[in-house]
Design an enzyme around this catalytic site. Structure first.
Site, PDB file in Angstrom:
ATOM      1  N   GLY A 146       0.822  -1.204   0.000  1.00  0.00           N
ATOM      2  CA  GLY A 146       0.000   0.000   0.000  1.00  0.00           C
ATOM      3  C   GLY A 146       0.851   1.245   0.000  1.00  0.00           C
ATOM      4  CG  ASN A 147      -0.550   4.632  -1.387  1.00  0.00           C
ATOM      5  OD1 ASN A 147      -1.306   5.348  -0.743  1.00  0.00           O
ATOM      6  ND2 ASN A 147      -0.942   4.012  -2.502  1.00  0.00           N
ATOM      7  NE  ARG A 148       4.919   6.202   5.362  1.00  0.00           N
ATOM      8  CZ  ARG A 148       6.037   5.775   4.798  1.00  0.00           C
ATOM      9  NH1 ARG A 148       6.314   6.138   3.552  1.00  0.00           N
ATOM     10  NH2 ARG A 148       6.879   5.006   5.456  1.00  0.00           N
ATOM     11  CB  SER A 149      -2.888   8.050  -0.139  1.00  0.00           C
ATOM     12  OG  SER A 149      -3.998   8.883  -0.382  1.00  0.00           O
ATOM     13  CB  ALA A 154      -2.233   7.238  -3.699  1.00  0.00           C
TER      14      ALA A 154
END
Length: 400
Positions: free
Chosen positions: A208-211, A276
């Protein structure tokens, strides 16, 4: 969005929820509004006028026949002064009076003379609210062009659960803001994606990502304020849903997000791809948790590319206004220019996500707008709601 320089008349009528209106008045003032309170005599039995006078720094109006300023007819002056009238709490009695044009005290007389938008906030016992007579009166008020909020459901003063509670202050302020905001996107269908997609490795791990989804939610909130019919596609079910959205669809993976967008793309006028999206996903999903082996020192993960959702939408678009986001950590403008051309979007919003005070997870942002005609505009650091307002206002201007 704020209520700066807006003049709001708050008409308080006699229900137990009167004490909650003090908090509402405070929130309206904090949002920038100038508030004038008028009360029925019944309302003063629950909370004294002094409470509201102290909060607003203005005398509270209660007496239809008082002549404090002989050169003014007080109820007409207040009606003409108001940019918005809020009736809170609106009792069954005052709903009946307003629906039938009765004017027998200061509050109902001033409201009958008010041509500004009116926001009615009912609060009463559930049986009174659901009574056919009350519902007929509510329908008449809606037919007459007034905005009537639905009372909340919960624990009532009578000691049991039911529909009739005073709505949350934030919901009322949001509705008031909407009524006072120019409807630049009225009847436009706006699709907004928000949050970071996740690609599962096994039942407990994912890529995943930090959005945080905050930018997309700000866009959805402002679009609704501007009169749009908003469809929000989100990976963040924990975030509070903005008021007045048409629909919210929750997804997790890039494939799910793509399917959700494609399902509503044809009906959209504006599509804002603020989510994102993970560029890659695991080649294989492990149905059981991947266990570390004894003496294992490394682990190889095979990834495959996810579909390029934004590029596909750029190729498919007909009349849609397509907005993409570029989250970069270096060479912001050069990377964004490449993406602008490759994705065939009408507007690309580029933001630097390498800093902790803006972008991912922050409440503020600083972005550069890159338009399809080659023009650029930098929007300085401010709240994400303000950024969303600036973006959507510019889109509305371009569409004229």
């Amino acid at each position: 969005m704020s209520l700066a320089n807006q003049k709001i008349a708050v008409y308080v009528t006699g229900g137990i929820a009167v004490y909650k209106v003090a908090g509402l008045v405070r929130q309206l003032i904090k949002a920038g509004a100038t508030v004038q309170v008028a009360m029925t005599q019944s309302a003063t039995e629950f909370v004294t006028p002094l409470t509201f006078a102290t909060l607003t720094k203005r005398p509270v109006l209660t007496d239809l026949f008082a002549v404090d300023q002989p050169d003014q007819v007080a109820h007409i002056h207040l009606a003409d002064w108001s940019d918005l009238a809020i009736v809170a709490p609106a009792t069954a009695n005052v709903l009946a009076k307003l629906a039938n044009g009765l004017a027998d005290d200061f509050v109902t007389t001033a409201l009958l003379a008010t041509t500004a938008p009116k926001l009615i906030v009912p609060a009463m016992n559930e049986h009174m609210w659901l009574n056919p007579a009350t519902q007929r009166n509510v329908q008449q008020l809606v037919t007459d062009g007034l905005t009537v909020m639905q009372p909340a459901t919960g624990f009532l003063a009578e000691g049991y659960n039911g529909q009739g509670r005073f709505p949350e202050e934030a919901q009322i302020v949001a509705q008031a803001t909407r009524l006072l905001t120019p409807q630049l996107l009225k009847d436009q269908v706006v699709v907004v994606t928000a949050g970071g997609t996740t690609e599962p490795l096994d039942p407990v791990r994912f890529i995943g990502n930090r959005s945080s989804g905050k930018m997309g939610y700000a866009v959805a909130q402002v679009a609704a304020m501007l009169g749009a019919k908003v469809i929000l596609i989100s990976t963040r079910p924990e975030l509070a849903v903005p008021a007045q959205l048409e629909r919210v669809i929750y997804v997790q993976t890039a494939a799910e997000l793509q399917g959700a967008v494609q399902a509503v793309y044809d009906q959209a006028n504006i599509v804002v791809m603020a989510a994102a999206v993970a560029d890659f996903k695991p080649v294989q999903y492990a149905p059981q948790k991947i266990k570390k082996q004894v003496n294992q020192t490394d682990f190889q993960l095979n990834l495959t590319k996810n579909p390029d959702i934004l590029a596909a939408l750029g190729q498919q678009k007909t009349t849609q206004f397509l907005v993409g986001f570029a989250a970069e950590t270096n060479d912001l403008l050069s990377n964004a220019q490449v993406k602008l051309a490759a994705k065939q979007v009408d507007l690309l919003v580029a933001n630097d996500v390498s800093q902790t005070d803006r972008g991912f997870n922050a409440d503020d942002n600083e972005v550069t707008l890159l338009w399809a005609d080659g023009t650029t505009e930098k929007l300085p650091l401010t709240t994400k709601v303000t950024i969303a307002t600036q973006i959507l206002t510019r889109i509305a201007q371009v569409q004229k």
